[in-house]
Write a protein that holds these residues in place. Sequence first.
Motif, short mmCIF file in Angstrom:
data_model
loop_
_atom_site.label_atom_id
_atom_site.label_comp_id
_atom_site.label_asym_id
_atom_site.label_seq_id
_atom_site.Cartn_x
_atom_site.Cartn_y
_atom_site.Cartn_z
N ARG A 1 1.01 -1.41 -0.36
CA ARG A 1 -0.20 0.36 -0.23
C ARG A 1 0.82 0.94 -0.16
O ARG A 1 1.32 2.10 1.52
CB ARG A 1 -0.86 -0.04 0.97
N VAL A 2 1.22 1.77 -0.78
CA VAL A 2 1.79 3.14 -1.41
C VAL A 2 1.52 4.09 -1.28
O VAL A 2 0.34 4.20 -2.09
CB VAL A 2 2.99 2.62 -2.85
N ILE A 3 1.49 4.71 -0.74
CA ILE A 3 1.13 6.79 -0.86
C ILE A 3 2.01 7.48 -1.34
O ILE A 3 3.12 7.86 -0.57
CB ILE A 3 0.29 7.03 0.62
N PRO A 4 1.88 8.02 -2.18
CA PRO A 4 2.55 9.07 -2.74
C PRO A 4 2.66 10.28 -2.04
O PRO A 4 1.01 11.10 -1.95
CB PRO A 4 2.66 9.42 -4.28
N THR A 5 3.85 11.54 -1.68
CA THR A 5 3.01 12.55 -0.45
C THR A 5 3.45 13.72 -1.47
O THR A 5 4.34 14.44 -0.40
CB THR A 5 3.94 12.38 0.92
N GLU A 6 3.26 13.62 -2.50
CA GLU A 6 3.75 14.96 -3.45
C GLU A 6 3.74 16.33 -3.16
O GLU A 6 4.16 17.26 -2.72
CB GLU A 6 4.00 14.92 -5.11
N GLN A 7 2.39 16.34 -2.39
CA GLN A 7 1.72 17.96 -2.14
C GLN A 7 1.72 17.77 -0.89
O GLN A 7 0.92 18.66 -0.68
CB GLN A 7 0.43 17.14 -2.97
N GLN A 8 2.36 16.76 -0.39
CA GLN A 8 2.49 17.32 1.04
C GLN A 8 3.31 17.07 2.32
O GLN A 8 4.04 16.23 2.90
CB GLN A 8 1.34 15.98 2.27
N PRO B 1 2.38 -7.11 5.69
CA PRO B 1 0.97 -7.30 4.42
C PRO B 1 -0.01 -6.29 5.01
O PRO B 1 -0.88 -5.99 6.76
CB PRO B 1 0.35 -8.68 4.79
N GLY B 2 -0.63 -5.03 4.62
CA GLY B 2 -1.59 -4.44 4.87
C GLY B 2 -0.47 -2.99 5.63
O GLY B 2 -1.01 -1.89 6.14
N ALA B 3 0.42 -2.85 6.01
CA ALA B 3 1.60 -1.56 6.51
C ALA B 3 1.29 -0.73 4.96
O ALA B 3 1.24 -0.86 3.53
CB ALA B 3 2.54 -2.19 7.07
N THR B 4 1.08 0.18 5.44
CA THR B 4 1.90 2.10 4.99
C THR B 4 2.85 2.05 4.25
O THR B 4 3.88 1.99 5.42
CB THR B 4 0.71 2.80 5.15
N VAL B 5 3.12 2.55 2.87
CA VAL B 5 4.63 3.35 2.55
C VAL B 5 4.47 4.74 2.25
O VAL B 5 3.19 4.24 0.95
CB VAL B 5 5.41 1.71 1.49
N HIS B 6 5.29 5.40 2.57
CA HIS B 6 5.24 6.28 2.06
C HIS B 6 6.24 6.94 0.91
O HIS B 6 7.54 6.77 1.26
CB HIS B 6 4.78 7.21 3.47
N LEU B 7 5.85 6.98 0.09
CA LEU B 7 6.59 7.87 -0.64
C LEU B 7 7.08 9.43 -1.23
O LEU B 7 5.75 10.17 -1.46
CB LEU B 7 6.48 7.61 -1.98
N VAL B 8 8.00 10.00 -0.38
CA VAL B 8 7.06 11.60 -0.22
C VAL B 8 8.43 12.56 -1.21
O VAL B 8 10.01 12.03 -1.78
CB VAL B 8 8.89 12.33 1.47
N GLY B 9 8.01 13.61 -1.61
CA GLY B 9 8.17 14.27 -2.47
C GLY B 9 8.50 13.78 -4.05
O GLY B 9 9.29 14.22 -4.82
N VAL B 10 8.04 12.67 -4.03
CA VAL B 10 7.68 12.05 -5.83
C VAL B 10 6.80 11.76 -6.05
O VAL B 10 5.17 11.20 -5.47
CB VAL B 10 8.79 11.21 -5.80
N GLY B 11 6.20 12.68 -7.42
CA GLY B 11 5.15 12.39 -7.79
C GLY B 11 5.34 11.72 -9.76
O GLY B 11 6.91 11.72 -10.09
N GLY B 12 4.25 12.15 -10.88
CA GLY B 12 4.03 11.92 -11.55
C GLY B 12 4.27 10.46 -11.85
O GLY B 12 3.95 9.57 -11.37
N ALA B 13 5.25 9.78 -13.61
CA ALA B 13 4.54 8.72 -13.87
C ALA B 13 5.45 7.19 -13.34
O ALA B 13 4.63 6.70 -12.50
CB ALA B 13 4.80 8.21 -15.14
N LEU B 14 6.38 8.16 -12.29
CA LEU B 14 7.73 7.21 -11.25
C LEU B 14 6.41 6.66 -10.26
O LEU B 14 6.37 5.71 -10.15
CB LEU B 14 8.33 7.73 -10.91
N ALA B 15 6.01 7.64 -9.92
CA ALA B 15 5.08 7.39 -7.64
C ALA B 15 3.68 7.12 -8.99
O ALA B 15 3.65 5.74 -7.96
CB ALA B 15 5.07 8.96 -8.05
#
Length: 652
Positions: free
Chosen positions: A329-336, A517-531
């Motif tokens: 469960r990956v959450i990109p956080t580019e806007q945060q 399983p079920g844990a959250t993965v935060h990708l910080v500061g990246v958006g777009g196609a890669l995220a």
Amino acid sequence: MPGGTVARVLVDSPLPQLDQLFDYSVPERLRASARPGVRVRVPLRTGGRIANGWLVELADESEYGGTLSEVEDIVSEVPLLVPEVWALARAVADRAAGNASDVLRLAIPSRYVRVERSWLSAPGEPGDLPEAPPPVHGAEAGRVEAGIERGERMSLRADPRPLRLPTGEWVGAWAVTLAQAAAHTLAADRSALLVVPDYRDQEQLELVLAASVDPRRVLRTDARQSGGNRYRSFLDATGDEARIIVGNRSTVYAPAPRLGLIALWDDGDSLMNEPLAPGVHPRDAALVRQEQSGAALLFAAHTRSVEVERLVAVGWVHDVAPLKHVRPRVIPTEQQATPEPGSARIPSVAWRQAQEAVREGPVLVQVARPGNAPLLACDRCREPARCTACGGALGVPRSGGQPRCVLCGTSASAWRCPVCDGTKLRAVTVGASRTADELGRAFPRTRVILSDGERPVLRVSAEPALVVATRGAEPIAEGGYRAVLLLDGERMLLRESLRVAEDCLRWWSNAAALAAPGATVHLVGVGGALASALSMWRQPEWAATELEARRALRFPPAVRVASVTAAHASVARAAESVADLDGVDVLGPVPADDDGLERAIVRFDYAAGARVARELRAEMIRVATERRRPIAGRPARRPPVLRVRFDDPEVP
């Protein structure tokens, strides 16, 4: 030479003009021990020297009309160079315009006389073959097993979860997949080669194999072994018993009787790049060996490399669909990306979830680099800030104060961006040590564990802890991490490389696969196609898009490249020798270093690879054999050099 025995010997030398088989006569005293594959010592007529070499084959007569020199001695009576390894070394050397002896130096370890004598007197028990191994994890039941039996080339997207072994140890699900595939191969009395980037991956494979295969059937070969142990493993591999051989990139050259499977884990990892001449990637060596042996070939990874995607696109490698679509469960956080005060630059949403998750177990924080000093970039255009004196990165000292160069210490008080003329700086990454210090203050009652290249940690318990790790150094956590924070994504993407996006997606995917399983993965500061590719867990689709972009620009792996480095005249002649071939274009030359050498890049279609290699190889031999008479009264000039590197990972 009628009535005699002729030894055809490959001399162990880096000189390109000696990369061929030379005929020697075998004296009567050595004929009983002269067998193909043994080490020998032979005379070289130039300078009256004695050189080491390999007896490749024996013949009754020689095509040479003169008198043959005699083999000086048999170094070892054990035939270490088995025919299939010689065929592989010759083929990959020709493909890369290199020397077969350089490949054999990677493939065959140094000799230890005491170990060899011990092995000859007591070779050891081969062990039992596994019976009815379980179905290969991660794919439809029987799919990988059938591919192994047919000698198929396969690409498998690994299950991104940690799994618990019956022994209680936790490993990545990918290790279970590769070990079970190897066990099925061994059950059919055939050998398997398992090639991984580093010792962390190797340890996981060995744990799975120890629980499912007779340990006497498993051989380890890597640089972390003592020389004697590595030589003993190699000797065991030359026997007639089927084995599972586990190791790093040079394992692809290991002798393996009745080879049934070659499996590579994460072939796109930079640790797979071979730094020693001729620099053949184990992926390419595995493809050649698969064709020669008819064994199955399995590429497994969380992120498919663009090279493997090209092979899938042309139908040379078959895509094996995973059994079910499992993804973190990956959450990109580019806007945060604005961190809260004292939160070690972690966005507020990720910060709150980390506070909750750390009460239940370990939380992983991935950072870009080790150390303390924050690195800086232009606040306006994000261009990495460089020292005007030496070109080193600019950073803030641990004690604070004005930014300065991390190499020469020059102050950056008057720095100005060469791209946008901006004068303001911003921190784009903070080292692992600095992040650990900040998290220690932010979580005063939580244990903080630091893992990097200097202080590696392989495993952590299920107890609450904050684990700060540099990319590639993340430990395995019991039960998986309760949350994963991927920091410094923006900084990772600033690296100047064609493969930067692919590498980042790989680093993030491998870290995300360590989550529970079920844990959250935060990708910080990246958006777009890669995220999006990471959050949707669609790395193959991203690789396909990246391949199309490179094909439009004629970038690798859509085409092959070779770098040619030499003095201006030699580079020009080498470029001219291949410029008229179909599907070939030459870029450059440009200055290569401070010694007056230049470098040109030759781009060519795969179909032209053999012709390009032959022409550049001929130029290397011509340059190496040029005679230059010394001029009286002048110091001797250094010998000319022409360096050629095919599929150079540093290009472009």
